[in-house]
Design a protein around this motif. Structure first.
Motif, PDB file in Angstrom:
ATOM      1  N   GLU A 162       0.646  -1.339   0.164  1.00  0.00           N
ATOM      2  CA  GLU A 162       0.055  -0.387   0.225  1.00  0.00           C
ATOM      3  C   GLU A 162       0.977   1.216  -0.237  1.00  0.00           C
ATOM      4  OE1 GLU A 162      -2.578   0.054   3.424  1.00  0.00           O
ATOM      5  OE2 GLU A 162      -3.769   2.153   2.504  1.00  0.00           O
ATOM      6  N   ALA A 163       1.705   1.185   0.950  1.00  0.00           N
ATOM      7  CA  ALA A 163       2.834   1.841   0.432  1.00  0.00           C
ATOM      8  C   ALA A 163       3.008   2.236  -0.316  1.00  0.00           C
ATOM      9  CB  ALA A 163       4.059   2.217   2.192  1.00  0.00           C
ATOM     10  N   ALA A 164       3.631   1.742  -1.311  1.00  0.00           N
ATOM     11  CA  ALA A 164       4.242   1.448  -2.835  1.00  0.00           C
ATOM     12  C   ALA A 164       3.399   2.001  -3.137  1.00  0.00           C
ATOM     13  CB  ALA A 164       4.324   0.201  -3.634  1.00  0.00           C
ATOM     14  N   ARG A 165       2.236   2.195  -3.084  1.00  0.00           N
ATOM     15  CA  ARG A 165       1.060   2.385  -4.464  1.00  0.00           C
ATOM     16  C   ARG A 165       0.984   3.953  -4.105  1.00  0.00           C
ATOM     17  NH1 ARG A 165      -4.008   3.346  -3.675  1.00  0.00           N
ATOM     18  NH2 ARG A 165      -4.405   1.999  -1.626  1.00  0.00           N
ATOM     19  N   CYS A 166       0.441   4.041  -2.896  1.00  0.00           N
ATOM     20  CA  CYS A 166       0.454   5.928  -2.609  1.00  0.00           C
ATOM     21  C   CYS A 166       1.884   6.720  -2.914  1.00  0.00           C
ATOM     22  CB  CYS A 166      -0.080   5.960  -0.447  1.00  0.00           C
ATOM     23  SG  CYS A 166      -1.431   4.892  -0.534  1.00  0.00           S
ATOM     24  N   LEU A 167       2.714   6.109  -2.072  1.00  0.00           N
ATOM     25  CA  LEU A 167       3.898   6.318  -2.892  1.00  0.00           C
ATOM     26  C   LEU A 167       4.177   6.781  -4.193  1.00  0.00           C
ATOM     27  CD1 LEU A 167       6.671   4.865  -0.285  1.00  0.00           C
ATOM     28  CD2 LEU A 167       5.963   7.541  -0.600  1.00  0.00           C
ATOM     29  N   SER A 168       3.709   5.884  -5.330  1.00  0.00           N
ATOM     30  CA  SER A 168       3.489   6.647  -6.872  1.00  0.00           C
ATOM     31  C   SER A 168       2.491   7.030  -7.074  1.00  0.00           C
ATOM     32  CB  SER A 168       3.177   4.777  -7.640  1.00  0.00           C
ATOM     33  OG  SER A 168       2.795   5.186  -8.421  1.00  0.00           O
ATOM     34  N   ASP A 169       1.675   7.455  -6.372  1.00  0.00           N
ATOM     35  CA  ASP A 169       0.271   8.127  -6.309  1.00  0.00           C
ATOM     36  C   ASP A 169       1.106   9.948  -6.727  1.00  0.00           C
ATOM     37  OD1 ASP A 169      -1.309   6.579  -7.488  1.00  0.00           O
ATOM     38  OD2 ASP A 169      -2.473   5.775  -5.531  1.00  0.00           O
ATOM     39  N   VAL A 170       1.530   9.532  -5.248  1.00  0.00           N
ATOM     40  CA  VAL A 170       2.392  10.949  -4.941  1.00  0.00           C
ATOM     41  C   VAL A 170       3.143  11.731  -5.538  1.00  0.00           C
ATOM     42  CG1 VAL A 170       3.237  12.557  -2.622  1.00  0.00           C
ATOM     43  CG2 VAL A 170       1.821  10.963  -2.376  1.00  0.00           C
ATOM     44  N   ARG A 171       3.849  10.554  -5.892  1.00  0.00           N
ATOM     45  CA  ARG A 171       4.965  11.493  -6.727  1.00  0.00           C
ATOM     46  C   ARG A 171       4.544  11.349  -8.118  1.00  0.00           C
ATOM     47  NH1 ARG A 171      10.689  11.375  -8.721  1.00  0.00           N
ATOM     48  NH2 ARG A 171      10.070  12.063  -9.952  1.00  0.00           N
ATOM     49  N   LEU A 172       3.210  10.951  -9.078  1.00  0.00           N
ATOM     50  CA  LEU A 172       2.753  10.881  -9.697  1.00  0.00           C
ATOM     51  C   LEU A 172       1.559  12.976  -9.790  1.00  0.00           C
ATOM     52  CD1 LEU A 172       1.512  10.548 -13.542  1.00  0.00           C
ATOM     53  CD2 LEU A 172      -0.315   9.885 -11.655  1.00  0.00           C
ATOM     54  N   GLY A 173       1.510  12.780  -8.632  1.00  0.00           N
ATOM     55  CA  GLY A 173       0.770  13.914  -8.659  1.00  0.00           C
ATOM     56  C   GLY A 173       1.720  15.363  -8.356  1.00  0.00           C
ATOM     57  N   ILE A 174       2.804  15.358  -7.707  1.00  0.00           N
ATOM     58  CA  ILE A 174       4.013  16.134  -7.679  1.00  0.00           C
ATOM     59  C   ILE A 174       4.460  16.267  -8.617  1.00  0.00           C
ATOM     60  CG2 ILE A 174       6.126  16.807  -6.835  1.00  0.00           C
ATOM     61  CD1 ILE A 174       5.409  15.097  -4.745  1.00  0.00           C
ATOM     62  N   ASP A 175       4.719  15.276  -9.719  1.00  0.00           N
ATOM     63  CA  ASP A 175       4.901  15.540 -11.506  1.00  0.00           C
ATOM     64  C   ASP A 175       4.525  16.328 -11.789  1.00  0.00           C
ATOM     65  OD1 ASP A 175       7.603  14.379 -10.831  1.00  0.00           O
ATOM     66  OD2 ASP A 175       7.007  12.287 -11.356  1.00  0.00           O
ATOM     67  N   MET A 176       2.624  15.943 -11.990  1.00  0.00           N
ATOM     68  CA  MET A 176       1.514  16.529 -12.789  1.00  0.00           C
ATOM     69  C   MET A 176       1.643  17.757 -12.223  1.00  0.00           C
ATOM     70  SD  MET A 176      -0.638  13.261 -13.556  1.00  0.00           S
ATOM     71  CE  MET A 176      -1.259  13.930 -15.179  1.00  0.00           C
ATOM     72  N   ASN A 177       1.633  18.819 -11.244  1.00  0.00           N
ATOM     73  CA  ASN A 177       1.601  19.719 -10.555  1.00  0.00           C
ATOM     74  C   ASN A 177       0.310  19.546  -9.879  1.00  0.00           C
ATOM     75  OD1 ASN A 177       4.445  21.229 -10.912  1.00  0.00           O
ATOM     76  ND2 ASN A 177       3.097  21.631 -13.571  1.00  0.00           N
ATOM     77  N   TYR A 178      -0.374  18.753  -9.241  1.00  0.00           N
ATOM     78  CA  TYR A 178      -1.486  18.600  -8.486  1.00  0.00           C
ATOM     79  C   TYR A 178      -0.898  19.277  -7.106  1.00  0.00           C
ATOM     80  CZ  TYR A 178      -4.094  16.595 -12.012  1.00  0.00           C
ATOM     81  OH  TYR A 178      -4.423  15.789 -12.733  1.00  0.00           O
ATOM     82  N   ILE A 179       0.069  18.626  -6.705  1.00  0.00           N
ATOM     83  CA  ILE A 179       1.085  18.601  -5.304  1.00  0.00           C
ATOM     84  C   ILE A 179       2.019  19.893  -5.571  1.00  0.00           C
ATOM     85  CG2 ILE A 179       1.662  17.982  -3.377  1.00  0.00           C
ATOM     86  CD1 ILE A 179       0.484  15.239  -4.157  1.00  0.00           C
ATOM     87  N   GLN A 180       1.725  20.542  -4.919  1.00  0.00           N
ATOM     88  CA  GLN A 180       3.630  21.614  -4.954  1.00  0.00           C
ATOM     89  C   GLN A 180       3.935  21.318  -3.365  1.00  0.00           C
ATOM     90  OE1 GLN A 180       1.161  24.447  -6.515  1.00  0.00           O
ATOM     91  NE2 GLN A 180       1.507  23.603  -8.134  1.00  0.00           N
ATOM     92  N   GLY A 181       5.779  21.631  -3.619  1.00  0.00           N
ATOM     93  CA  GLY A 181       6.478  22.221  -2.212  1.00  0.00           C
ATOM     94  C   GLY A 181       6.862  20.309  -1.965  1.00  0.00           C
ATOM     95  N   ILE A 182       6.699  19.510  -1.937  1.00  0.00           N
ATOM     96  CA  ILE A 182       7.271  18.667  -2.001  1.00  0.00           C
ATOM     97  C   ILE A 182       8.104  18.471  -2.726  1.00  0.00           C
ATOM     98  CG2 ILE A 182       6.688  15.339  -1.294  1.00  0.00           C
ATOM     99  CD1 ILE A 182       3.716  16.466  -0.252  1.00  0.00           C
TER     100      ILE A 182
END
Lengths: 183, 359
Positions: B288-308
């Motif tokens: 689960e950690a791996a799946r969520c980390l992948s999602d978050v990283r995708l979010g960072i790359d696609m600019n949904y999440i900023q500042g991480i």
């Protein structure tokens, strides 16, 4: 692709089994392949290392099957590396050699296996150790130039061809010097 | 130990720095297999021969240092705790085989951990260069330099016809394994991987999960590497891999674009749910950690999440492995305890990001 056994994990082992002319495809994950190995007539136990697959290559080879099996047994019983005393049969089982000399000792038997592993290749085309490679470097260079020369002649670029020919002569001289010096 | 201090010690160069195309390619690795002339291969060698290999290497490093990377540190497997070996393995610096089975196994490490030389693994010498991002040729160049440096003093087992002789015929010739670790959530989400993997296999390349042979693709991370080591030059092998990886990169980018167009809000939702899970979980399994980390990283790359920071995926994928968690905890943990530790480590790590933002 998902493993056809557990329908959970991704399939990492894909193979086609042809038995009596009937073809069947299998897609398994590592775990199921280990657990149900014998069901698919694959070796079980230590899992699917490249060695098992390598050993498997012999069974796929038609010439090794049936009539030739006895001959192979006999032949490989005697076939042994004189350096590390590994037999060919042992190699087939472990999939790894005992020493560098095994490559010469099993050369003939090895050739078809290596070719199959490396899509038909049996000649190294890459890096050569700098120290021991002196004359090898030269020989490769000369071979390269000779192919160039043929192309140039075919294209009727004789001036360039003459230059290349001179260069080859120079290198060949150098190589002869190398060999004499080395002996 | 504070998490920050632990991480400073734990994180190798390939996990923390950014390289070319590092939004998709996490790391590039080159491995060269070499054996010493006149010494039996590790398959059957005697303890005396194994020791002699280590002595030969020791002699080599005392004679002259490999300037560029500073001193190489020699680690003998027999002198390491099982947990320490596990950590080296999780950082991809040594192989599971060296950690667990090799007799008289050892490893030479540079300080930044970009270069590791395994000794008495399947072959006497395995030179490994691990670089962040997509830098395969750079990595190959460094591996060659180290190879030349070793060869100044060591006679290699080499055959004019078939090249460098290795204990397994799958490595003969160049002894080269070039591999690239890629984060491909776009291709997985758009269900293209099933189609792509067989196509790549047909080109003589292999696709695997993050921890090598037989491991599954945790966190949408795939390893693409060459299979054929004989007949082509090292540069050609690397170039072939580069051209396939470049195509994968552009396909992944267009998959991400397509996802953003067709299901923007669903994707954003998925990213933030995973972010929520990671920031708030109290118990979390590796998967689960791996799946969520992948999602978050995708979010960072696609600019949904900023500042991480982007390397959070690379770092936490490694740091949340069982070996690291236990080292951080200072002792062995049962699986359930690990899941608790993992959750708290991830939460703490994300808090560190907040502090950095604030300060």
């Amino acid at each position: 692709m998902i493993c056809q056994e557990c329908n959970q994990r991704p399939a990492t082992l894909h193979f086609t089994k042809i038995m009596n002319g009937e073809k069947a495809e299998f897609h398994l994950c590592d775990k199921c392949a280990q657990e149900h190995g014998d069901m698919f007539m694959l070796s079980s136990g230590s899992g699917f290392s490249i060695n098992n697959l390598l050993a498997g290559l012999f069974n796929i080879e038609p010439s090794y099957q049936g009539a030739n099996e006895a001959a192979l047994d006999q032949q490989s019983n005697v076939l042994q590396c004189e350096q590390c005393s590994m037999t060919f049969q042992q190699f087939v089982k472990v999939g790894k050699f005992g020493c560098a000399h095994c490559y010469s000792a099993f050369r003939e038997q090895l050739k078809p296996i290596v070719k199959r592993l490396h899509s038909g290749n049996w000649t190294h085309n890459g890096k050569v150790p700098a120290r021991i490679g002196g004359s090898i470097h030269l020989r490769k260079k000369i071979e390269e130039l000779k192919t160039n020369l043929k192309e140039l002649i075919a294209k009727e670029e004789f001036e360039k061809a003459a230059e290349t020919r001179d260069e080859i002569r120079k290198l060949e001289k150098e190589m002869n010097g190398h060999q004499e010096g080395g002996e | 130990m504070s998490l920050e201090k632990f991480m400073n010690q734990a994180v190798s160069s390939w996990m923390s720095s950014e390289g070319p195309d590092s939004d998709i390619v996490l790391s590039s690795r080159i491995r060269l297999a070499r054996n010493i002339k006149q010494v039996n291969f590790p398959t059957i060698f005697s303890n005396e021969e194994a020791k002699s290999v280590i002595e030969t290497i020791k002699e080599r490093i005392t004679k002259s240092t490999f300037g560029k990377f500073g001193d190489l540190e020699l680690l003998l497997m027999d002198e390491l705790q099982p947990l320490q070996k596990r950590v080296l393995m999780e950082k991809h610096l040594i192989s599971p085989h060296l950690a667990e089975n090799a007799s008289y196994g050892a490893c030479l490490l540079t300080e930044n951990e970009e270069v590791s030389i395994m000794i008495n693994e399947e072959d006497h010498i395995r030179i490994q260069c691990l670089f962040p991002g997509f830098q395969l040729l750079e990595s190959l160049r460094v591996a060659f330099e180290i190879d030349d440096w070793l060869e100044e003093e060591i006679d290699y087992a080499f055959d004019e016809k078939v090249g460098y002789l290795t204990s397994c015929p799958t490595n003969v010739g160049t002894g080269l394994r070039a591999s690239v670790m890629m984060h491909l959530p776009g291709l997985v989400l758009t269900q293209q991987m099933n189609r792509i993997i067989p196509a790549i296999n047909q080109l003589g390349l292999v696709v695997r999960g993050i921890y090598g042979e037989g491991s599954e693709a945790l966190g949408n991370i795939f390893q693409v590497s060459n299979q054929i080591t004989l007949g082509k030059s090292e540069e050609d092998i690397a170039e072939d891999l580069i051209s396939v990886v470049s195509q994968l990169i552009s396909q992944e980018r267009s998959a991400r674009e397509a996802l953003a167009k067709t299901s923007n809000i669903q994707l954003e939702d998925r990213v933030y749910r995973s972010f929520g899970t990671l920031s708030n979980c109290r118990v979390i399994e590796t998967k689960e950690a791996a799946r969520c980390l992948s999602d978050v990283r995708l979010g960072i790359d696609m600019n949904y999440i900023q500042g991480i920071s982007k390397n959070i995926l690379n770092e936490l994928m490694v740091l949340t492995q069982p070996g690291f968690l236990q080292q951080y905890a200072g002792g062995p943990l049962r699986p359930f305890e690990r899941d608790i530790r993992r959750a708290s480590l991830i939460r703490e790590r994300l808090k560190m990001e907040d502090q950095e933002l604030g300060g």
